[in-house]
Design an enzyme around this catalytic site. Structure first.
Site, PDB file in Angstrom:
ATOM      1  N   ARG A  43      22.945 -16.390  43.033  1.00  0.00           N
ATOM      2  CA  ARG A  43      23.454 -17.723  43.349  1.00  0.00           C
ATOM      3  C   ARG A  43      24.503 -18.146  42.318  1.00  0.00           C
ATOM      4  O   ARG A  43      25.510 -18.768  42.654  1.00  0.00           O
ATOM      5  CB  ARG A  43      22.292 -18.725  43.409  1.00  0.00           C
ATOM      6  CG  ARG A  43      22.682 -20.060  43.982  1.00  0.00           C
ATOM      7  CD  ARG A  43      21.466 -20.905  44.299  1.00  0.00           C
ATOM      8  NE  ARG A  43      20.730 -21.271  43.087  1.00  0.00           N
ATOM      9  CZ  ARG A  43      19.547 -21.892  43.091  1.00  0.00           C
ATOM     10  NH1 ARG A  43      18.954 -22.215  44.231  1.00  0.00           N
ATOM     11  NH2 ARG A  43      18.953 -22.197  41.959  1.00  0.00           N
ATOM     12  N   LYS A  55      25.762 -24.447  42.736  1.00  0.00           N
ATOM     13  CA  LYS A  55      25.101 -25.248  41.708  1.00  0.00           C
ATOM     14  C   LYS A  55      26.118 -25.555  40.614  1.00  0.00           C
ATOM     15  O   LYS A  55      26.218 -24.847  39.622  1.00  0.00           O
ATOM     16  CB  LYS A  55      23.895 -24.473  41.159  1.00  0.00           C
ATOM     17  CG  LYS A  55      22.695 -25.367  40.912  1.00  0.00           C
ATOM     18  CD  LYS A  55      21.431 -24.574  40.751  1.00  0.00           C
ATOM     19  CE  LYS A  55      20.319 -25.432  40.209  1.00  0.00           C
ATOM     20  NZ  LYS A  55      19.772 -26.389  41.168  1.00  0.00           N
ATOM     21  N   GLU A  95      19.851 -32.937  52.174  1.00  0.00           N
ATOM     22  CA  GLU A  95      18.835 -32.733  51.142  1.00  0.00           C
ATOM     23  C   GLU A  95      18.803 -33.930  50.218  1.00  0.00           C
ATOM     24  O   GLU A  95      19.438 -34.950  50.508  1.00  0.00           O
ATOM     25  CB  GLU A  95      19.100 -31.433  50.384  1.00  0.00           C
ATOM     26  CG  GLU A  95      20.436 -31.377  49.658  1.00  0.00           C
ATOM     27  CD  GLU A  95      20.560 -30.151  48.751  1.00  0.00           C
ATOM     28  OE1 GLU A  95      19.586 -29.790  48.080  1.00  0.00           O
ATOM     29  OE2 GLU A  95      21.650 -29.568  48.706  1.00  0.00           O
TER      30      GLU A  95
END
Ligand code: PLP
Length: 340
Positions: A82, A184, A220
């Site tokens: 990620r 992220k 989210e």
């Protein structure tokens, strides 16, 4: 190794300096070999890319002690992958995935005395991150970077028992279509601070973000993915290109399907449907799953049948199975647990 004398059960989620951290520098197109250091301070030029144009990405995972006394981390390879995706999207060099896992393992090993004992509920939080270091004044990517990993012990998430959250539908957007919601990056958090503080000022624990384009679909929260349970026991989780692919959520989906034989749907979830679900939870490394008891949409309350005093039965079963795997009580799927 002798554990530090820390009141593990009463730790919160805050930074405590530990002995060692890992640093590697990227310069002239290559990463150096990297090393552990005792120095917790980062010295940067005033014009560093990270300071001017927020070129920074991060990861978050935990190390903990299993029932049989091993020190382990959970699926660090997925954090490595990620972070590689995040790096590409922000024009940063990828820190090789194998080296990422080695850096995590080395840093935890060097701070083993801070890994909380089994049963305390506390964990050692691991923060890998990367940022542009050289001076950048015209808008462009930096060409020198640091990759670092530090650790800090954090307390049990459900201190004093599980308390379902009350969340509000936010008037702010977290991520634009085709934006950076799926990586992220620090920038996603910088712009969410006003929204979360506003939610707190209004008495809510968290924001539920809807899709920015139509504001009809559930995305989210600021730092966790949603998992819903239908009244007939199906697990439903929102699918969208602008949510961050939570490793906890992906692991829970696997556990639900492969270990518990449950039906799972990963699909778009309309906000309209939320009132019909039986349970709702937030998935992320910190809590694994935090139950949501109530969603408030501009004064209109949606109260889940699971109530405001405990996890719903399906949420609890998922929670117990995944934490059982993490703590070594249940057999883990191949490659999930990496021993330090
Ligand atoms: C980190 C993060 C999550 C949770 O991901 P995990 O890998 O499960 O910890 C969810 N949403 C956002 C926006 C995040 O930054």
């Amino acid at each position: 190794m002798e554990k530090k004398n820390i009141d593990w059960e009463n730790l919160g989620f805050s930074y405590m300096e530990t002995e060692k951290r890992y640093v590697s520098h990227f310069k002239d197109g290559a990463w150096d070999e990297g090393a552990l250091t005792g120095d917790a301070t980062v010295a940067l030029n005033e014009c560093a890319g990270v300071l001017q144009y927020a070129q920074t990405i991060f990861e978050g995972l935990k190390a903990y002690t299993t029932e049989d006394g091993r020190t382990v981390t959970f699926r660090p390879d997925l954090n490595a992958a990620r972070m590689a995706d995040s790096a590409v999207r922000l024009e940063m060099p990828v820190f090789p995935e194998k080296r990422f896992v080695e850096a995590v393992v080395q840093t935890v090993a060097a701070n083993r005395a801070y890994v909380p004992p089994f049963g305390s509920g506390a964990t050692l939080y691991i923060r890998p991150y990367m940022f542009g270091t050289n001076p950048v004044i015209g808008v462009k990517p930096a060409d020198e970077f640091q990759f670092r990993v530090f650790t800090t012990p954090v307390g049990p998430y459900f201190k004093g028992g599980v308390k379902p959250l009350t969340i509000c539908v936010s008037d702010f957007d977290r991520a634009a279509p085709h934006g950076t919601g799926h990586i992220k990056a620090g920038l996603n958090y910088a712009m969410s601070l006003y929204a979360i503080q506003t939610a707190h000022r209004n008495g809510f624990d968290e924001n539920m973000y809807l899709d920015a384009a139509t504001r009809t679909k559930v995305e989210e929260t600021g730092g966790a993915n949603f998992l819903f349970v239908t009244k007939d026991g199906k697990v439903v989780t929102p699918k969208s290109d602008s949510i961050l692919p939570s490793i906890t959520r992906r692991s829970l989906v696997y556990v639900a399907k492969e270990c518990l034989g449950m039906e799972v749907e990963e699909r778009e979830v309309l906000f309209e449907e939320v009132k019909d679900f039986a349970e709702c939870g937030l998935c992320g490394t910190a809590a694994v799953i935090s139950p949501v008891g109530k969603v408030v949409d501009h004064g209109k309350e949606i109260c889940f049948p699971s109530g405001m005093s405990d996890m719903g039965p399906v949420t609890k079963r998922l929670y117990e199975t995944l934490t059982g795997i993490q703590m070594g009580k249940l057999e883990a799927p191949e490659g999930w647990i990496v021993e330090i």
